[in-house]
Design an enzyme around this catalytic site. Structure first.
Site, PDB file in Angstrom:
ATOM      1  N   ASN A 181      21.062  21.589 -19.262  1.00  0.00           N
ATOM      2  CA  ASN A 181      20.910  20.810 -18.122  1.00  0.00           C
ATOM      3  C   ASN A 181      21.512  19.490 -18.706  1.00  0.00           C
ATOM      4  OD1 ASN A 181      20.332  17.803 -16.877  1.00  0.00           O
ATOM      5  ND2 ASN A 181      18.281  16.828 -18.058  1.00  0.00           N
ATOM      6  N   TRP A 182      22.834  19.532 -17.285  1.00  0.00           N
ATOM      7  CA  TRP A 182      24.411  18.836 -17.792  1.00  0.00           C
ATOM      8  C   TRP A 182      24.156  16.587 -17.023  1.00  0.00           C
ATOM      9  CZ3 TRP A 182      28.365  22.474 -15.136  1.00  0.00           C
ATOM     10  CH2 TRP A 182      29.160  23.582 -16.178  1.00  0.00           C
ATOM     11  N   LYS A 183      23.067  16.740 -16.605  1.00  0.00           N
ATOM     12  CA  LYS A 183      22.558  15.291 -16.397  1.00  0.00           C
ATOM     13  C   LYS A 183      23.433  15.161 -15.909  1.00  0.00           C
ATOM     14  CE  LYS A 183      19.807  15.182 -20.293  1.00  0.00           C
ATOM     15  NZ  LYS A 183      18.969  14.197 -21.494  1.00  0.00           N
ATOM     16  N   GLU A 193      13.750  12.123 -17.709  1.00  0.00           N
ATOM     17  CA  GLU A 193      14.295  10.192 -17.345  1.00  0.00           C
ATOM     18  C   GLU A 193      14.410  10.453 -15.278  1.00  0.00           C
ATOM     19  OE1 GLU A 193      18.041  12.773 -18.414  1.00  0.00           O
ATOM     20  OE2 GLU A 193      17.635  12.313 -20.311  1.00  0.00           O
ATOM     21  N   GLY A 242      20.180  19.438 -23.096  1.00  0.00           N
ATOM     22  CA  GLY A 242      20.915  18.695 -22.611  1.00  0.00           C
ATOM     23  C   GLY A 242      22.828  17.988 -23.684  1.00  0.00           C
ATOM     24  N   GLY A 243      22.773  17.360 -24.516  1.00  0.00           N
ATOM     25  CA  GLY A 243      24.092  17.102 -24.934  1.00  0.00           C
ATOM     26  C   GLY A 243      24.719  18.197 -25.519  1.00  0.00           C
TER      27      GLY A 243
HETATM   28  P1  PGA Z   1      18.996  16.609 -24.899  1.00  0.00           P
HETATM   29  O1  PGA Z   1      18.575  16.906 -23.937  1.00  0.00           O
HETATM   30  O2  PGA Z   1      19.617  17.901 -25.643  1.00  0.00           O
HETATM   31  O3  PGA Z   1      20.341  16.143 -24.740  1.00  0.00           O
HETATM   32  O4  PGA Z   1      18.099  15.829 -25.692  1.00  0.00           O
HETATM   33  C1  PGA Z   1      17.252  17.713 -23.186  1.00  0.00           C
HETATM   34  C2  PGA Z   1      17.300  17.193 -21.927  1.00  0.00           C
HETATM   35  O5  PGA Z   1      16.748  16.179 -21.221  1.00  0.00           O
HETATM   36  O6  PGA Z   1      16.481  18.891 -20.973  1.00  0.00           O
END
Ligand code: PGA
Length: 251
Positions: free
Chosen positions: A9-11, A97, A234-235
């Site tokens: 998930n590149w957000k 989020e 994510g990160g």
């Molecule tokens: P994170 O995010 O790995 O940065 O904790 C995970 C996500 O929000 O899907």
């Protein structure tokens, strides 16, 4: 046997140019990697460009959200049809989020899931409790509420095309990961719930991903749990080496 899935998930990171570079690097790292399903979810603006880079590889594309109408006067929204046309096979729905900052509710999650399934996109449906809810011993009640509302009206066939991601809100982007035992407990709870509401077969085939500060250092142990079938990252998905390492660790 459930096939492991590692989804990135590149957000709201990466311009088209930056996303292209990352996709090119991932293509080098993972072009022949078929032991797990790999999905990357860039921002809307980078979807089509990234697709043109990975389309001839086993790397699949996902979006991070969608609106439930197929077209219309909905300024600023993106429809399932448009996402599909970009080359997506997956879409993340109900990420915490979005629940927190964009007023996503179990009801709107449900509409989005149905819209995704209606056009042949596989939803990655996110559920998870906040720290406050965990401390008040409400984790299972919250997950149950999210599943009940989010999956309302779905058929067995719909569930066969869906993926669930358990992401404890307190573990997202915080560096705090649920322990493998904590995660396993909730994954087993989710699978049990699905078995009761749908069927044994559906529950046994359903992939349940864990998300929340997954990194190469902790991924192996998490993926080793009986009911954890992959990760939503994510990160650590923003760098090719950590994402590729998580994928390789998982199998
Ligand atoms: P994170 O995010 O790995 O940065 O904790 C995970 C996500 O929000 O899907």
């Amino acid at each position: 046997m459930r096939k492991i899935m590692i989804a990135g998930n590149w957000k709201m990171y990466k311009t088209i140019g930056e996303a292209s570079m990352l996709a090119e690097e991932l293509k080098k790292e993972l072009a022949t990697f078929i032991e797990a399903d790999i999905v990357i979810c860039p921002t809307f603006t980078a979807l089509n460009t990234v697709y043109s880079i990975v389309e001839d590889t086993p790397i699949k594309l996902g979006a991070q959200n969608l609106f439930w109408e197929s077209e219309g006067a909905y300024t600023g929204e993106i429809s399932p049809v448009m996402i599909k046309a970009c080359g997506c096979e997956y879409v993340i729905i109900g990420h915490s989020e979005r629940r927190k900052y964009f007023n996503e509710t179990n009801e709107t999650v449900n509409k989005r899931i149905k819209a995704a399934l209606g056009i042949g996109l596989n939803p990655i449906i996110c559920v998870g409790e906040t720290l406050q809810e965990r401390e008040a011993d409400k984790t299972k009640a919250i997950i149950e509420e999210q599943l009940t509302g989010g999956l309302e009206g779905l058929s067995n066939e719909d569930m066969a095309n869906s993926i669930i991601a358990y992401e404890p809100v307190w573990a997202i982007g915080t560096g705090k990961t649920a322990t493998p035992d904590q995660a396993q407990e909730i994954h087993a709870f989710i699978r049990g719930w699905i078995k009761e509401k749908f069927s044994t077969l559906i529950s046994e085939n359903l992939r349940i991903l864990y998300g929340g500060s997954v990194k190469p250092e902790n991924s192996k142990e998490l993926m080793g749990q009986a009911d954890i079938d992959g990760a939503l990252v994510g990160g650590a998905s923003l760098k090719e080496d950590s994402f590729a390492q998580i994928a390789k660790n998982a199998v």
